[in-house]
Design a protein around this motif. Structure first.
Motif, PDB file in Angstrom:
ATOM      1  N   MET A   1       0.612  -1.182  -0.025  1.00  0.00           N
ATOM      2  CA  MET A   1      -0.051  -0.314   0.036  1.00  0.00           C
ATOM      3  C   MET A   1       0.323   0.923   0.221  1.00  0.00           C
ATOM      4  O   MET A   1       2.345   1.618  -0.047  1.00  0.00           O
ATOM      5  CB  MET A   1      -0.609  -0.465   0.981  1.00  0.00           C
ATOM      6  CG  MET A   1      -0.137   0.501   2.606  1.00  0.00           C
ATOM      7  SD  MET A   1      -1.480  -0.158   4.203  1.00  0.00           S
ATOM      8  CE  MET A   1      -1.171  -2.288   4.093  1.00  0.00           C
ATOM      9  N   LYS A   2       0.201   2.811  -0.536  1.00  0.00           N
ATOM     10  CA  LYS A   2       1.020   3.726  -0.777  1.00  0.00           C
ATOM     11  C   LYS A   2       1.426   4.244   1.106  1.00  0.00           C
ATOM     12  O   LYS A   2       2.476   4.547   1.231  1.00  0.00           O
ATOM     13  CB  LYS A   2       0.082   4.939  -1.606  1.00  0.00           C
ATOM     14  CG  LYS A   2       1.386   5.976  -1.199  1.00  0.00           C
ATOM     15  CD  LYS A   2      -0.573   7.293  -2.147  1.00  0.00           C
ATOM     16  CE  LYS A   2       0.683   8.250  -2.565  1.00  0.00           C
ATOM     17  NZ  LYS A   2      -0.176   9.498  -3.385  1.00  0.00           N
TER      18      LYS A   2
ATOM     19  N   TYR B   1       4.182   2.136   2.935  1.00  0.00           N
ATOM     20  CA  TYR B   1       4.441   2.752   2.028  1.00  0.00           C
ATOM     21  C   TYR B   1       5.466   2.560   0.808  1.00  0.00           C
ATOM     22  O   TYR B   1       6.794   3.289   0.858  1.00  0.00           O
ATOM     23  CB  TYR B   1       5.625   3.221   3.241  1.00  0.00           C
ATOM     24  CG  TYR B   1       5.316   4.250   4.448  1.00  0.00           C
ATOM     25  CD1 TYR B   1       4.837   5.583   3.954  1.00  0.00           C
ATOM     26  CD2 TYR B   1       5.478   4.123   5.783  1.00  0.00           C
ATOM     27  CE1 TYR B   1       4.072   6.178   5.680  1.00  0.00           C
ATOM     28  CE2 TYR B   1       5.262   4.827   6.782  1.00  0.00           C
ATOM     29  CZ  TYR B   1       4.006   5.559   6.398  1.00  0.00           C
ATOM     30  OH  TYR B   1       3.777   6.917   7.892  1.00  0.00           O
ATOM     31  N   MET B   2       5.225   1.856   0.025  1.00  0.00           N
ATOM     32  CA  MET B   2       5.616   1.496  -0.880  1.00  0.00           C
ATOM     33  C   MET B   2       5.378   2.473  -1.833  1.00  0.00           C
ATOM     34  O   MET B   2       6.704   1.290  -2.872  1.00  0.00           O
ATOM     35  CB  MET B   2       5.278   0.326  -1.392  1.00  0.00           C
ATOM     36  CG  MET B   2       5.348  -0.899  -0.228  1.00  0.00           C
ATOM     37  SD  MET B   2       6.478  -2.257  -0.489  1.00  0.00           S
ATOM     38  CE  MET B   2       7.630  -0.792   1.195  1.00  0.00           C
TER      39      MET B   2
ATOM     40  N   GLY C   1      11.062   4.211   1.729  1.00  0.00           N
ATOM     41  CA  GLY C   1       9.387   2.688   2.034  1.00  0.00           C
ATOM     42  C   GLY C   1      11.149   0.722   2.197  1.00  0.00           C
ATOM     43  O   GLY C   1       9.574  -0.268   2.379  1.00  0.00           O
ATOM     44  N   ARG C   2      12.034   0.941   2.667  1.00  0.00           N
ATOM     45  CA  ARG C   2      12.592  -0.363   2.680  1.00  0.00           C
ATOM     46  C   ARG C   2      12.432  -1.688   1.839  1.00  0.00           C
ATOM     47  O   ARG C   2      12.285  -2.365   2.113  1.00  0.00           O
ATOM     48  CB  ARG C   2      12.693  -0.292   4.382  1.00  0.00           C
ATOM     49  CG  ARG C   2      13.164   0.798   5.027  1.00  0.00           C
ATOM     50  CD  ARG C   2      12.989  -0.086   6.779  1.00  0.00           C
ATOM     51  NE  ARG C   2      12.614  -1.005   6.931  1.00  0.00           N
ATOM     52  CZ  ARG C   2      11.572  -0.884   7.579  1.00  0.00           C
ATOM     53  NH1 ARG C   2      11.121   0.353   7.803  1.00  0.00           N
ATOM     54  NH2 ARG C   2      11.214  -1.479   8.020  1.00  0.00           N
ATOM     55  N   HIS C   3      12.396  -1.227   0.076  1.00  0.00           N
ATOM     56  CA  HIS C   3      11.989  -2.569  -0.318  1.00  0.00           C
ATOM     57  C   HIS C   3      12.617  -3.833  -0.373  1.00  0.00           C
ATOM     58  O   HIS C   3      12.551  -4.873  -0.122  1.00  0.00           O
ATOM     59  CB  HIS C   3      11.867  -1.817  -2.160  1.00  0.00           C
ATOM     60  CG  HIS C   3      10.700  -0.597  -2.351  1.00  0.00           C
ATOM     61  ND1 HIS C   3      11.269   0.126  -3.145  1.00  0.00           N
ATOM     62  CD2 HIS C   3      10.120   0.019  -1.462  1.00  0.00           C
ATOM     63  CE1 HIS C   3       9.784   1.354  -2.824  1.00  0.00           C
ATOM     64  NE2 HIS C   3       8.965   0.684  -1.946  1.00  0.00           N
TER      65      HIS C   3
ATOM     66  N   LYS D   1      12.340  -5.358   3.034  1.00  0.00           N
ATOM     67  CA  LYS D   1      10.793  -6.277   2.527  1.00  0.00           C
ATOM     68  C   LYS D   1      10.598  -7.601   1.258  1.00  0.00           C
ATOM     69  O   LYS D   1       9.822  -8.287   1.626  1.00  0.00           O
ATOM     70  CB  LYS D   1       9.697  -5.490   2.287  1.00  0.00           C
ATOM     71  CG  LYS D   1       9.605  -4.607   3.700  1.00  0.00           C
ATOM     72  CD  LYS D   1       8.514  -2.929   3.248  1.00  0.00           C
ATOM     73  CE  LYS D   1       8.416  -1.852   4.432  1.00  0.00           C
ATOM     74  NZ  LYS D   1       7.578  -1.296   4.321  1.00  0.00           N
ATOM     75  N   LEU D   2      11.426  -6.974   0.723  1.00  0.00           N
ATOM     76  CA  LEU D   2      11.704  -8.109  -0.051  1.00  0.00           C
ATOM     77  C   LEU D   2      11.821 -10.196   0.314  1.00  0.00           C
ATOM     78  O   LEU D   2      11.799 -10.582  -0.520  1.00  0.00           O
ATOM     79  CB  LEU D   2      11.746  -7.771  -1.789  1.00  0.00           C
ATOM     80  CG  LEU D   2      11.142  -6.726  -2.734  1.00  0.00           C
ATOM     81  CD1 LEU D   2      11.977  -5.850  -3.745  1.00  0.00           C
ATOM     82  CD2 LEU D   2       9.971  -8.012  -3.101  1.00  0.00           C
ATOM     83  N   ASN D   3      13.046  -9.402   0.854  1.00  0.00           N
ATOM     84  CA  ASN D   3      14.097 -10.378   1.387  1.00  0.00           C
ATOM     85  C   ASN D   3      13.370 -10.777   2.581  1.00  0.00           C
ATOM     86  O   ASN D   3      13.319 -12.143   2.813  1.00  0.00           O
ATOM     87  CB  ASN D   3      15.409  -9.699   2.001  1.00  0.00           C
ATOM     88  CG  ASN D   3      16.229 -10.215   0.757  1.00  0.00           C
ATOM     89  OD1 ASN D   3      15.979 -10.353  -0.444  1.00  0.00           O
ATOM     90  ND2 ASN D   3      16.893  -8.887   0.261  1.00  0.00           N
TER      91      ASN D   3
END
Length: 195
Positions: free
Chosen positions: A132-133, A171-172, A177-179, A182-184
């Protein structure tokens, strides 16, 4: 463990698609996951529009030949993974249209005459991965946790799926957003999943 991933986002360059790739990568490196199938609802051109008329009745939806292959996918799966964005506080209309048509009476549940039905998808588990945004606390405090209540109680537990895991990433659309982190997290989860 046989895993069905239902991906719902129209853009293959999206962050949701990156999460899908991490699900696939982690699952392919996990000896407990014997098979994985991906259903991309937009690529599939799934028609989310319900049609009920004199020729197509709601009570017959569980046997509609148009949806036989999708019912077989759900029956086949031990674990169902949903990957989608949160739009307007809920999953996309495409996913909701899939749910409306696939989780039909006499396929996903059976009315028993009481308040709650018999869930016919017992023994399966589910994972919901959403982006989500805004911040994740927006869903919890401003919308009274409506997203989780919808997916867990109104849908999955209703049809007998009791074990449901949520990953809600906020916060994507922010560079903060620490993408990758989060992906990992998703990659590691699926790589080490045991049931």
């Amino acid at each position: 463990m046989k895993t069905l991933v239902i991906y719902t986002h129209p853009n293959h360059k999206s962050l949701s698609y990156a999460f899908l790739q991490k699900v696939i990568q982690g699952s392919s490196e996990n000896a407990n996951i014997t098979e994985i199938k991906v259903l991309d609802l937009y690529e599939e051109k799934f028609d989310p529009i319900l049609v009920f008329n004199e020729n197509k009745r709601r009570r017959d939806m569980h046997a509609d030949p148009q949806f036989e292959k999708y019912r077989e996918q759900i029956k086949w799966a031990d674990k169902i993974v949903f990957v989608y964005p949160i739009w307007w506080g809920r999953p996309p209309a495409m996913l909701m249209g899939y749910i409306d048509q696939m989780f039909a009476s006499n396929f996903a549940y059976r009315d028993k005459g009481g308040m709650l039905p018999e869930g016919l998808l017992k023994g399966k588990s589910a994972v919901c991965i959403s982006t989500m945004k805004g911040p994740t606390f927006y869903l919890l405090f401003w919308l009274n946790n409506a997203h989780k209540l919808l997916m867990k109680k109104a849908l999955l537990q209703y049809v007998g799926i009791k074990r449901v895991k949520f990953f809600e990433f906020g916060y994507m659309e922010s560079p903060k957003g620490r993408h990758e982190e989060k992906l990992n997290k998703i990659y590691r989860y699926f790589k080490s999943l045991s049931n």
